[in-house]
Enzyme design. Structure first.
Site, mmCIF file in Angstrom:
data_model
loop_
_atom_site.group_PDB
_atom_site.id
_atom_site.type_symbol
_atom_site.label_atom_id
_atom_site.label_comp_id
_atom_site.label_asym_id
_atom_site.label_seq_id
_atom_site.Cartn_x
_atom_site.Cartn_y
_atom_site.Cartn_z
ATOM 1 C CB THR A 194 0.247 0.459 -9.684
ATOM 2 O OG1 THR A 194 0.026 -0.464 -8.629
ATOM 3 C CG2 THR A 194 0.231 -0.276 -11.018
ATOM 4 N NE ARG A 195 5.942 -0.440 -3.661
ATOM 5 C CZ ARG A 195 5.372 0.018 -2.547
ATOM 6 N NH1 ARG A 195 4.760 1.184 -2.531
ATOM 7 N NH2 ARG A 195 5.399 -0.707 -1.452
ATOM 8 C CG HIS A 199 -6.541 -5.087 -4.571
ATOM 9 N ND1 HIS A 199 -6.527 -6.447 -4.824
ATOM 10 C CD2 HIS A 199 -5.365 -4.813 -3.939
ATOM 11 C CE1 HIS A 199 -5.413 -6.971 -4.338
ATOM 12 N NE2 HIS A 199 -4.685 -6.003 -3.806
ATOM 13 C CG HIS A 202 -5.556 -0.057 -6.877
ATOM 14 N ND1 HIS A 202 -5.427 -1.288 -6.285
ATOM 15 C CD2 HIS A 202 -4.802 0.797 -6.144
ATOM 16 C CE1 HIS A 202 -4.615 -1.195 -5.247
ATOM 17 N NE2 HIS A 202 -4.234 0.058 -5.135
ATOM 18 N NE ARG A 288 -3.998 8.018 3.379
ATOM 19 C CZ ARG A 288 -3.396 7.020 4.019
ATOM 20 N NH1 ARG A 288 -2.897 6.008 3.342
ATOM 21 N NH2 ARG A 288 -3.296 7.029 5.338
#
Length: 568
Positions: A194-195, A199, A202, A288
């Site tokens: 992740t970058r 939330h 996730h 995605r």
């Protein structure tokens, strides 16, 4: 039996004793001060994160990777890892020479034997690696406008890892993570790349992925370089730490990855898989539009939403890591829970907040619902990103000499000071030339440097909540874009094109500069003997012919109000 994902990976570091000796010997070597991207790359080369690479790529490996996603020996590797330098530095080197690689403070990190030196075809690299030679792609823009013109390749000898003063307890090398997994008895580990802040969607996605793979979870966020405009890593890591207790501590851990992302979509997903394999993971979540940079110049997405998953699937056996693919997660109101978009019960009310919508709500101080994010995460984001009316910003005027930029900028400064609330600084072209750039001439290189200095000062003012008003000529689009990127890390950038015609500017010319330029007495004069790139999409275009200064400044004020930067 020793699990292959838990056995140590090869590193490029020499022993402590050899490193001390090399440090002394390196004092006599030619030195290259690494860029932030190169420091990220070097760290992962040295600690085994980029295994099987033994250094920066030689030309044969580079060509093969660009064309076929494989090194010259046939090993799968989708991303060029090269040492880009300027022509002057490259011209002073001989093949076979050792050079010292230093950080930006001059601390030696490694030495490298230069085996290859070449001028790459950057348009070809952009086309093959990123799918298009399109400057809207941040890595393509970097390739053409930031990276050096010459590439060097050769094996690296690691002396010491780069120093990180932040979150030191959260940073692990591949071998440190493998040792942790051995100690905890974790045989199956699924990595989440992740970058962005985490939330609720996730969290739901990672829970489901771990359950599906029957694996432990490694939250592995990138803290090196991400996309310009992303939330800074300090804020993101505080957000991750705020929600870690929502995960079962016995099956979840978090480690930070000092990677310089390229936002290369499908190729990047394969690259991320190889890197996670080196870190001891057995599974990898590909979501995605994985590592997608957004829209291209035509307003279309650079990559299809599931292109990355499809490419990863082709290579997952060779990577040696299993993909856990996830569709977009959305909140179903009636069920009060998250579902993959393909599994939403018919007739349900789907709620979702896009990244753009989240930024808008933060910017305007609007409510962010609890179904979307955790209160702890929202609190951290609001600390870093207060409402726009409390943030710093930069107004950047550009136009021909004599177009009226300075006059309008002065009027705007007075109007903003009259309103109060934030300090206002005017960075006028002549003032900057006198105080910041007195040693510079008017060559293209020097004019670029002058504008970059203005951008740097403006970004610092913006970062600290002030208002910067800049009024240089700034003739080149690429330089204006670079300044925009510098500023937009910290606040809004409003480009105002003062579109006075060259004929009108010449008619107004009190200093007689245009006359001297026409006579050839002033070389490289913007609009006469040097080009001016007309801004294509400025936030505002101001006509000054037959319009008074107060009206022009008021147009800017109205624009700032409409953007929520000043109270209406």
């Amino acid at each position: 039996m020793q699990q292959p994902n838990l056995a140590p990976v090869p590193e490029l570091y020499v022993s402590y004793e050899s490193a001390q000796k090399l440090k002394v010997e390196a004092a006599d070597l030619t030195s290259w001060d690494l860029t932030p991207r190169q420091i990220c790359d070097l760290e992962l080369l040295m600690n085994g994160g980029f295994n099987p690479l033994k250094g920066f790529m030689a030309e044969a490996d580079y060509d093969s990777v660009v064309e076929t996603m494989r090194l010259a020996d046939g090993s799968l590797w989708p991303m060029p890892i090269t040492l880009d330098v300027n022509e002057k530095f490259a011209d002073g080197l001989e093949i076979g020479q050792d050079i010292a690689l230093r950080d930006q403070e001059g601390v030696i990190l490694a030495t490298m034997t230069v085996t290859d030196r070449w001028t790459p075809n950057k348009a070809r690299e952009a086309e093959k690696v990123f799918g298009a030679d399109d400057l809207a792609h941040p890595a393509v823009n970097y390739l053409h406008h930031t990276a050096g013109k010459i590439y060097l390749g050769g094996p690296v000898t690691g002396i010491q890892q780069p120093v990180h003063y932040d979150f030191r307890g959260r940073r692990d090398t591949p071998n440190e993570l493998r040792a942790l997994f051995r100690k905890l008895g974790w045989r199956r580990v699924v990595a989440f790349q992740t970058r962005n802040p985490l939330h609720r969607a996730h969290q739901e996605l990672t829970f489901r992925a771990a359950k599906e793979a029957q694996a432990n979870l490694l939250i592995h966020p990138v803290v090196g370089m991400t996309k310009p405009g992303d939330v800074d890593h300090f804020t993101r890591v505080r957000c991750y730490e705020a929600v870690l207790d929502k995960y079962p501590s016995s099956t979840t851990t978090m480690s930070l990855l000092n990677l310089a992302m390229r936002m290369a979509g499908p190729r990047e997903a394969v690259w991320h898989g190889l890197i996670r394999k080196n870190h001891g993971c057995t599974h990898f979540i590909v979501g995605r539009d994985h590592a997608g940079p957004g829209k291209n110049s035509a307003g279309q997405d650079f990559y299809g939403p599931y292109d990355a998953q499809e490419l990863f699937k082709q290579y997952q056996d060779e990577i040696g890591i299993e993909m856990v693919d996830f569709k977009h997660m959305v909140y179903v109101q009636e069920k009060a829970q998250y579902y993959p978009i393909s599994e939403v019960p018919e007739g349900s009310t789907v709620l979702d907040i896009s990244g753009t919508e989240l930024r808008r709500r933060l910017a305007e101080g609007l409510e962010i619902p609890e179904w979307f994010s955790f209160p702890e995460v929202v609190r951290e984001l609001r600390r870093t990103r207060p409402p726009r009316s409390k943030q710093g910003f930069t107004v950047f005027f550009t136009g021909f000499s004599g177009s009226g930029k300075s006059t309008i900028a002065n009027a705007l400064m007075v109007k903003l000071m009259e309103m109060g609330g934030r300090p206002v600084t005017l960075l006028d072209g002549d003032i900057v030339r006198k105080n910041l750039s007195s040693e510079l001439g008017f060559s293209k290189e020097h004019r670029d440097l002058n504008i970059r200095r203005i951008g740097y000062v403006a970004s610092e003012i913006t970062k600290n909540g002030g208002i910067a008003i800049c009024a240089p000529i700034a003739p080149y689009a690429t330089t204006r874009r670079a300044v925009r990127e510098d500023v937009e890390q910290f606040g809004a950038f409003i480009e105002v094109h003062v579109s006075t015609s060259i004929e009108e500017c010449e008619r107004r010319d009190r200093k007689g500069l245009y006359k001297l330029a026409r006579e050839g007495k002033i070389k490289e004069f913007t609009g006469i003997s040097d080009p001016y790139d007309v801004p294509e999409n400025p936030e505002l275009r101001v006509e000054t012919e037959n319009v008074d200064v107060d009206n022009c400044a008021h147009q800017v004020i109205l624009k700032l109000e409409s953007l929520g930067l000043i109270a209406g």
